[in-house]
Design a protein around this motif. Structure first.
Motif, PDB file in Angstrom:
ATOM      1  N   ASN A 287      13.948   2.873 -12.009  1.00 27.39           N
ATOM      2  CA  ASN A 287      13.329   3.243 -10.862  1.00 27.39           C
ATOM      3  C   ASN A 287      12.920   1.763 -10.127  1.00 27.39           C
ATOM      4  O   ASN A 287      12.311   0.930 -10.651  1.00 27.39           O
TER       5      ASN A 287
ATOM      6  N   VAL B 196      11.367   1.980  -6.907  1.00 35.34           N
ATOM      7  CA  VAL B 196      10.503   2.052  -6.078  1.00 35.34           C
ATOM      8  C   VAL B 196       8.815   2.280  -6.581  1.00 35.34           C
ATOM      9  O   VAL B 196       8.747   2.606  -7.666  1.00 35.34           O
ATOM     10  N   LEU B 197       7.927   1.731  -6.036  1.00 33.00           N
ATOM     11  CA  LEU B 197       6.641   1.854  -6.382  1.00 33.00           C
ATOM     12  C   LEU B 197       5.916   2.651  -5.330  1.00 33.00           C
ATOM     13  O   LEU B 197       5.767   2.358  -4.226  1.00 33.00           O
ATOM     14  N   TYR B 198       5.457   3.831  -5.782  1.00 30.83           N
ATOM     15  CA  TYR B 198       4.680   4.709  -4.856  1.00 30.83           C
ATOM     16  C   TYR B 198       3.172   4.640  -4.779  1.00 30.83           C
ATOM     17  O   TYR B 198       2.681   4.007  -6.041  1.00 30.83           O
ATOM     18  N   PHE B 199       2.507   4.720  -3.948  1.00 28.84           N
ATOM     19  CA  PHE B 199       1.201   4.745  -4.025  1.00 28.84           C
ATOM     20  C   PHE B 199       0.667   6.158  -3.349  1.00 28.84           C
ATOM     21  O   PHE B 199       0.998   6.528  -2.312  1.00 28.84           O
ATOM     22  N   ASP B 200      -0.296   6.815  -3.660  1.00 35.73           N
ATOM     23  CA  ASP B 200      -0.938   7.993  -3.367  1.00 35.73           C
ATOM     24  C   ASP B 200      -2.398   8.048  -3.206  1.00 35.73           C
ATOM     25  O   ASP B 200      -2.945   7.504  -4.230  1.00 35.73           O
ATOM     26  N   LEU B 201      -3.108   8.581  -2.400  1.00 32.77           N
ATOM     27  CA  LEU B 201      -4.336   8.954  -2.309  1.00 32.77           C
ATOM     28  C   LEU B 201      -4.848  10.189  -1.771  1.00 32.77           C
ATOM     29  O   LEU B 201      -4.458  10.421  -0.502  1.00 32.77           O
TER      30      LEU B 201
ATOM     31  N   ILE C 170      10.085  -2.195 -14.827  1.00 30.04           N
ATOM     32  CA  ILE C 170      10.267  -2.320 -16.562  1.00 30.04           C
ATOM     33  C   ILE C 170      10.975  -0.838 -16.835  1.00 30.04           C
ATOM     34  O   ILE C 170      10.592   0.049 -15.974  1.00 30.04           O
TER      35      ILE C 170
ATOM     36  N   TYR D 113      -3.041  -4.259  -4.022  1.00 32.34           N
ATOM     37  CA  TYR D 113      -1.819  -4.981  -4.728  1.00 32.34           C
ATOM     38  C   TYR D 113      -0.728  -4.976  -3.604  1.00 32.34           C
ATOM     39  O   TYR D 113      -0.503  -4.200  -2.878  1.00 32.34           O
ATOM     40  N   LEU D 114       0.073  -6.255  -3.462  1.00 37.01           N
ATOM     41  CA  LEU D 114       0.918  -6.453  -2.391  1.00 37.01           C
ATOM     42  C   LEU D 114       0.234  -6.101  -0.786  1.00 37.01           C
ATOM     43  O   LEU D 114       0.984  -5.839  -0.006  1.00 37.01           O
TER      44      LEU D 114
ATOM     45  N   ILE E 110      -1.479  -3.805  -0.078  1.00 35.37           N
ATOM     46  CA  ILE E 110      -1.512  -2.637   0.515  1.00 35.37           C
ATOM     47  C   ILE E 110      -2.798  -1.891  -0.012  1.00 35.37           C
ATOM     48  O   ILE E 110      -3.052  -1.893  -1.172  1.00 35.37           O
TER      49      ILE E 110
ATOM     50  N   ASN F 250      -5.291   0.665  -1.144  1.00 37.00           N
ATOM     51  CA  ASN F 250      -5.381   1.530  -2.228  1.00 37.00           C
ATOM     52  C   ASN F 250      -4.166   1.410  -3.214  1.00 37.00           C
ATOM     53  O   ASN F 250      -4.166   2.660  -3.777  1.00 37.00           O
ATOM     54  N   LEU F 251      -3.496   0.458  -3.003  1.00 38.66           N
ATOM     55  CA  LEU F 251      -2.375   0.485  -4.214  1.00 38.66           C
ATOM     56  C   LEU F 251      -3.153  -0.295  -5.189  1.00 38.66           C
ATOM     57  O   LEU F 251      -3.355  -1.282  -5.320  1.00 38.66           O
TER      58      LEU F 251
ATOM     59  N   GLY G 113      -7.327   6.653  -5.956  1.00 31.46           N
ATOM     60  CA  GLY G 113      -5.901   6.389  -5.656  1.00 31.46           C
ATOM     61  C   GLY G 113      -5.092   6.443  -7.115  1.00 31.46           C
ATOM     62  O   GLY G 113      -5.598   6.661  -8.276  1.00 31.46           O
ATOM     63  N   ALA G 114      -4.034   6.218  -6.717  1.00 29.24           N
ATOM     64  CA  ALA G 114      -3.110   6.263  -7.937  1.00 29.24           C
ATOM     65  C   ALA G 114      -1.627   5.724  -7.504  1.00 29.24           C
ATOM     66  O   ALA G 114      -1.248   5.678  -6.364  1.00 29.24           O
ATOM     67  N   ALA G 115      -0.836   5.020  -8.562  1.00 27.53           N
ATOM     68  CA  ALA G 115       0.326   4.400  -8.261  1.00 27.53           C
ATOM     69  C   ALA G 115       1.480   4.833  -9.250  1.00 27.53           C
ATOM     70  O   ALA G 115       1.078   5.064 -10.448  1.00 27.53           O
ATOM     71  N   GLY G 116       2.605   5.165  -8.812  1.00 27.81           N
ATOM     72  CA  GLY G 116       3.451   5.767  -9.597  1.00 27.81           C
ATOM     73  C   GLY G 116       5.151   4.682  -9.357  1.00 27.81           C
ATOM     74  O   GLY G 116       5.141   4.075  -8.632  1.00 27.81           O
ATOM     75  N   GLY G 117       5.484   4.585 -10.489  1.00 25.69           N
ATOM     76  CA  GLY G 117       6.949   3.719 -10.421  1.00 25.69           C
ATOM     77  C   GLY G 117       7.043   3.449 -11.862  1.00 25.69           C
ATOM     78  O   GLY G 117       6.988   4.170 -12.709  1.00 25.69           O
ATOM     79  N   SER G 118       7.659   2.213 -12.070  1.00 26.16           N
ATOM     80  CA  SER G 118       7.747   1.720 -13.374  1.00 26.16           C
ATOM     81  C   SER G 118       6.353   1.690 -14.246  1.00 26.16           C
ATOM     82  O   SER G 118       6.416   1.436 -15.278  1.00 26.16           O
ATOM     83  N   ARG G 119       5.439   1.437 -13.377  1.00 29.56           N
ATOM     84  CA  ARG G 119       4.105   1.094 -13.831  1.00 29.56           C
ATOM     85  C   ARG G 119       3.085   1.868 -13.290  1.00 29.56           C
ATOM     86  O   ARG G 119       2.375   1.356 -12.526  1.00 29.56           O
TER      87      ARG G 119
END
Lengths: 152, 319
Positions: free
Chosen positions: A90, A92-97, A115, B83-84, B86, B88-89, B118-124
């Protein structure tokens, strides 16, 4: 009675031979965890070189594809191929609210640190020196390289 | 006679061993939720673990799935927002999480904090304090390569994420359509190699509406994959997705996990850990007798940083 004993013994031997035969033909794999730092182009094997008891598992068939493989992991030892495999990592790092209306508001950025985990042959970890390379499958660009030397 | 009984008993034993062995060596996908040190974070982590356990496709995996909740009693997670740069990241101490992922030998390490929304998705992935239960699965599914099926809406989002648009995901794709399609077959022929989920679109499902590209909403069953406009940068560039309804990748309230999403998650899990020996059928109580229910273990405190073997032997279960 003799016939019965013979049948039972045959079944017993059959099951024993099934168990006995399974091991030599099925390579042992261990779960490995990797870190790709795309800014530094470094690939690090986070897993220790020594295989821990109980960690190795045998797989008799080729490892399945994710059907969205985007990178190739190559492991060599002193330049000789040890293992290679296409993987999905993966990027891409996504963020959602959730907003007040429970709709999602968010976005995505390219993740500088990735990772990922994959199975690798236990035998690979027995090599004293290992070199790693992760290549983008569509561009063939090398995303990161790394090395592990058991003597260092 | 004793000899016969002995042989029969040993036969039963070896058959049991054989049956057990196929289960014991079965691949197991491991998800760890690491909660910040406060009690609220720990409670959230247990809630999230239960949501995962009971959701498609995880609910069908039985003991091929392991979910463990850890409590960061030493306060090493140190999650923060922004983070970065941004807003709410969410992000947490990545060195710590990487170390733990290796120590625990898990496939997914999810950080949980009750201190931020909020929430984050990806490898972490990081999960914050959100009442919407669907966000857990939304972020977890991001880790399997699924993209957002909701549309980004603001100019800021356009500049940040859509210019240029990112490469394709397994459930969203950028396709610049032609102005005219003579038939559904022609459209299929032209775009079959571009649509990642093309093989999941039934032959009877049209991917054109009149002479334009795209399945018409509401005509085909909502569970059937098609080619619908929407997702991520759709407002600015022609982006397409497989479903038109409220999927888990579009919304986190009353959202459905669609068959394609489930399939993608299973594919990635199998690629990581090897073939799953059995999955319970989606709509049937029948199941493989070797597969017992998934259990959530939890309340475990931080494993030692240098622990390298089975975490169960190293951590102290919470009282």
């Amino acid at each position: 009675m003799n016939w019965l004993m013979l049948c039972v013994s045959a079944i017993l031997m059959g099951s024993l031979s099934t168990l006995g035969n399974a091991a030599p033909h099925c390579p042992q794999y261990v779960l490995s965890t990797w870190k790709l730092d795309s800014l530094k182009s470094t690939l690090t094997l986070l897993t220790p070189l020594k295989v821990q008891p109980g960690r190795a598992q045998e797989y008799c068939r080729p490892l399945p594809s994710s059907n969205q493989d985007n990178v190739e992991l190559e492991i060599t030892s002193k330049g000789k191929p040890v293992f290679s495999r296409n993987l999905f990592v993966n990027d891409v790092l996504y963020f959602d609210l959730p907003s007040s209306e429970s709709e999602l508001v968010g976005g995505r950025v390219v993740d500088p640190i990735r990772i990922f985990s994959t199975l690798i042959p236990e035998a690979a970890l027995k090599q004293p020196v290992l070199e790693f390379r992760l290549k983008n499958l569509s561009t063939q660009k090398v995303l990161g390289t790394g090395k592990r030397d058991a003597n260092e | 006679m004793n000899k016969l009984v002995g042989i029969i008993l040993s036969t039963v034993f070896f058959f049991s061993l054989f049956l057990f062995s196929s289960n014991a060596f079965a691949a197991r996908f491991k998800i760890a939720l690491f909660a910040e040190r406060d009690q609220k974070s720990l409670e959230l982590a247990f809630t999230f673990a239960e949501i995962i356990r009971t959701a498609e496709p995880f609910r069908r995996m039985g003991n091929q799935l392991e979910i463990v909740v850890y409590h960061d009693t030493r306060g090493e997670l140190q999650c923060f927002t922004g983070y970065l740069d941004i807003p709410n990241l969410l992000h947490c101490n990545s060195d710590f999480l990487e170390r733990m992922q290796d120590v625990l030998g898990v496939n997914r390490m999810i950080a949980v904090t009750s201190r931020f929304p909020g929430a984050a998705g990806g490898s972490r992935p990081v999960l914050g304090n959100n009442p919407e239960s669907g966000i857990v699965l939304h972020e977890l599914f991001h880790t399997f390569g699924l993209g957002d099926e909701y549309d980004y809406t603001t100019q800021e989002q356009f500049r940040a994420y859509c210019n240029p648009p990112s490469t394709n995901r397994s459930n969203t794709v950028l396709i610049r359509p032609f102005s005219f399609y003579s038939s559904n077959m022609a459209a299929r022929s032209l775009h079959k190699n571009q649509i990642p989920w093309f093989s999941d679109i039934k032959p009877t499902t049209l991917i054109i509406s009149g002479s334009k590209l795209g399945t018409t909403e509401g005509i085909f069953p909502p569970q059937d994959a098609g080619l619908y406009r929407g997702g991520e940068c759709s407002k600015w560039v022609p982006t397409w997705k497989p479903y038109y309804n409220n999927t888990i990748m579009r919304s986190v309230v009353q959202a459905e996990i669609m068959p394609l999403h489930s399939k993608i998650v299973i594919d990635v899990m199998q690629a990581e850990i090897g073939e799953l020996i059995s999955l319970k059928p989606m709509n049937s109580p029948d199941r493989d007798p070797r597969i017992s229910e998934t259990r959530i273990r939890g309340g475990l405190s931080n494993p030692p940083n240098n622990a390298r073997s089975d975490s169960e032997k190293r951590v102290n279960p919470a009282k």
